[in-house]
Design an enzyme around this catalytic site. Structure first.
Site, mmCIF file in Angstrom:
data_model
loop_
_atom_site.group_PDB
_atom_site.id
_atom_site.type_symbol
_atom_site.label_atom_id
_atom_site.label_comp_id
_atom_site.label_asym_id
_atom_site.label_seq_id
_atom_site.Cartn_x
_atom_site.Cartn_y
_atom_site.Cartn_z
ATOM 1 N N SER A 69 47.381 32.502 29.243
ATOM 2 C CA SER A 69 47.045 33.918 29.101
ATOM 3 C C SER A 69 48.182 34.577 28.323
ATOM 4 O O SER A 69 49.328 34.586 28.780
ATOM 5 C CB SER A 69 46.912 34.537 30.494
ATOM 6 O OG SER A 69 46.736 35.923 30.372
ATOM 7 N N ALA A 70 47.854 35.117 27.146
ATOM 8 C CA ALA A 70 48.900 35.599 26.226
ATOM 9 C C ALA A 70 49.776 36.691 26.819
ATOM 10 O O ALA A 70 50.975 36.753 26.541
ATOM 11 C CB ALA A 70 48.246 36.107 24.940
ATOM 12 N N CYS A 76 47.076 40.812 41.825
ATOM 13 C CA CYS A 76 45.724 40.419 42.223
ATOM 14 C C CYS A 76 45.572 40.284 43.732
ATOM 15 O O CYS A 76 44.631 40.776 44.312
ATOM 16 C CB CYS A 76 45.340 39.111 41.554
ATOM 17 S SG CYS A 76 45.492 39.247 39.801
ATOM 18 N N GLN A 102 51.189 30.927 34.586
ATOM 19 C CA GLN A 102 52.560 31.413 34.789
ATOM 20 C C GLN A 102 53.613 30.471 34.199
ATOM 21 O O GLN A 102 54.799 30.811 34.204
ATOM 22 C CB GLN A 102 52.842 31.619 36.290
ATOM 23 C CG GLN A 102 52.090 32.768 36.929
ATOM 24 C CD GLN A 102 52.596 34.159 36.502
ATOM 25 O OE1 GLN A 102 53.654 34.315 35.889
ATOM 26 N NE2 GLN A 102 51.810 35.174 36.824
ATOM 27 N N THR A 113 31.845 36.632 18.573
ATOM 28 C CA THR A 113 32.782 36.661 17.446
ATOM 29 C C THR A 113 34.217 36.567 17.960
ATOM 30 O O THR A 113 34.603 37.275 18.890
ATOM 31 C CB THR A 113 32.588 37.972 16.642
ATOM 32 O OG1 THR A 113 31.221 38.012 16.238
ATOM 33 C CG2 THR A 113 33.491 38.029 15.422
HETATM 34 N N1 PLP Z 1 46.252 32.531 37.038
HETATM 35 C C1 PLP Z 1 47.477 32.978 37.386
HETATM 36 C C2 PLP Z 1 48.422 32.053 38.066
HETATM 37 C C3 PLP Z 1 47.845 34.306 37.102
HETATM 38 O O1 PLP Z 1 49.063 34.731 37.450
HETATM 39 C C4 PLP Z 1 46.902 35.148 36.442
HETATM 40 C C5 PLP Z 1 47.239 36.559 36.161
HETATM 41 O O2 PLP Z 1 47.821 37.255 36.973
HETATM 42 C C6 PLP Z 1 45.646 34.617 36.088
HETATM 43 C C7 PLP Z 1 45.356 33.312 36.415
HETATM 44 C C8 PLP Z 1 44.623 35.458 35.386
HETATM 45 O O3 PLP Z 1 44.965 35.641 34.019
HETATM 46 P P1 PLP Z 1 44.413 36.891 33.188
HETATM 47 O O4 PLP Z 1 45.233 38.084 33.587
HETATM 48 O O5 PLP Z 1 44.635 36.506 31.751
HETATM 49 O O6 PLP Z 1 42.969 37.036 33.480
#
Ligand code: PLP
Length: 369
Positions: free
Chosen positions: A195-196, A322, A175, A233
């Site tokens: 995370s892009a 999540c 984040q 790949t």
């Molecule tokens: N860590 C944090 C703090 C996140 O907010 C998220 C995504 O919500 C992730 C990890 C997981 O990333 P990704 O969506 O790329 O799997």
């Protein structure tokens, strides 16, 4: 629609889109092939790693491209269990599920100790130091920016403590990448992650930064790609996309910060003045400006407020995408705000003053009804 759920994911930047289309159309060779098409694709990946390394102040060969944050975190915890063989893990109960579930998945639950949290959704530094003192050489996992509250960890201070107690330090920077500067070396980080899709890049790509002095083994096997650290790949277009997204984020970081800081202060002030029963979660001064989380008193009206806002064409979140899937103790319970529900408003560089005004009007209208 007015989109205010940028902590969940962001729209892809047009420039990132263009770069990725060019790569898909013109750099489609397999990076492992020895012919010119392969060499071109491999060079592009290496150049992307080099650019990212400069932005994050790490070495190019410390970057392992992955399918995003979750995979990077799983790869890390797999190694904590099987290669680092850490005797202790210190973390917080409010880490992302990618961390908390990895701890269980790789058999680390019994070695794990949770640091106490302050009311600002941040680790209690005195307790962290006590834990580090009791558990020398521990593996520490503490997120930089909390995904549900936006609280910002003093990563420099934690890095120094970890160094003092010879702990290995990972910060989940998903984040914060592109929003708050990361200096991998100066912050004494051993691992960080990107995370892009959180920074106007594509979904399904990101990277782990791994201190090159630490041994590691791949979780995905079946090819020598990524210097043997992740078989398969490479996602050439995705890698070029995450690199471009991070570059743009660094160029626009300070302007975005200033603009969103004002929006956040304005929203927080207007909402809490008009509806005094609403609280802001965390300390607004120790958080990123992109995220404002409100605690609304729980009642029939607030229970469905995010759906009502959706119907009025405002997209916000009732918490993290999540955590909404798990029934563990909520973030508000952890910081002792009981009988309230969270409403997370998360902005991006594309958020405008007009959107904030419209959102404020709609939210106040619903809460006053
Ligand atoms: N860590 C944090 C703090 C996140 O907010 C998220 C995504 O919500 C992730 C990890 C997981 O990333 P990704 O969506 O790329 O799997």
């Amino acid at each position: 629609m007015i989109y205010l759920d940028n902590a969940a994911t962001t729209i892809v930047d047009a420039e990132v889109n263009d770069v990725m289309i060019t790569v898909m159309q013109h750099f489609y060779g397999n990076p492992s092939s020895s012919h010119s098409f392969g060499v071109e694709a491999k060079t592009l990946i290496e150049e992307s790693a080099s650019t990212i390394a400069k932005l994050c102040k790490c070495h190019q060969n410390e970057i392992i491209f992955t399918s995003g944050g979750t995979e990077a975190i799983n790869l890390l915890f797999y190694n904590v269990a099987h290669v680092l063989k850490s005797k202790y893990v210190i973390t917080s109960p409010l880490e992302h599920p990618a961390v908390l579930e990895s701890i269980k998945q790789y058999g680390l639950a019994e070695k794990t100790h949770f640091v106490k949290l302050t009311k600002d959704v941040l680790p209690d530094m005195n307790h962290l130091e006590e834990l580090l003192h009791e558990m020398p050489g521990a593996f520490v996992s503490l997120m930089h920016v909390h995904n549900e509250s936006g609280s910002l960890l003093d990563i420099q201070m934690v890095g120094e403590l970890c160094k003092q107690y010879e702990a290995v330090f990972f910060s989940d920077t998903v984040q914060s990448m592109g929003k708050s500067p990361i200096d991998f070396q100066a912050m004494n980080l051993d691992f960080a992650v990107c995370s892009a899709h959180k920074l106007h890049g594509p979904k399904g790509v990101g990277f782990l930064i791994k201190n090159r002095a630490i041994d590691f083994k791949p979780q995905l096997v079946g090819g020598g790609q990524s210097s043997g650290m992740r078989a398969g790949t490479e996602n050439t277009a995705g890698i070029a996309g995450v690199c471009k997204a991070l570059e743009i984020a660094h160029q626009t970081m300070s302007n975005t910060h200033e603009k969103l800081k004002q929006f956040k202060q304005y929203l927080a002030h207007e909402i809490t003045t008009n509806i005094p029963t609403v609280q802001c979660v965390g300390d607004l001064q120790i958080s990123i400006p992109q995220i404002l989380t409100l605690a609304l008193p729980f009642n029939d009206k607030t229970q469905s407020i995010h759906r009502e806002l959706d119907a009025l064409e405002f997209v916000v979140s009732a918490g993290s995408a999540c955590h909404s899937l798990s029934d563990e103790k909520s973030m508000l319970n952890h910081v002792c705000i009981d009988n309230h529900i969270p409403l997370r408003i998360s902005m991006s560089k594309f958020t405008t003053q007009k959107e904030i005004e419209l959102f404020l009007g709609a939210l106040l209208g619903l809460l006053k009804e």
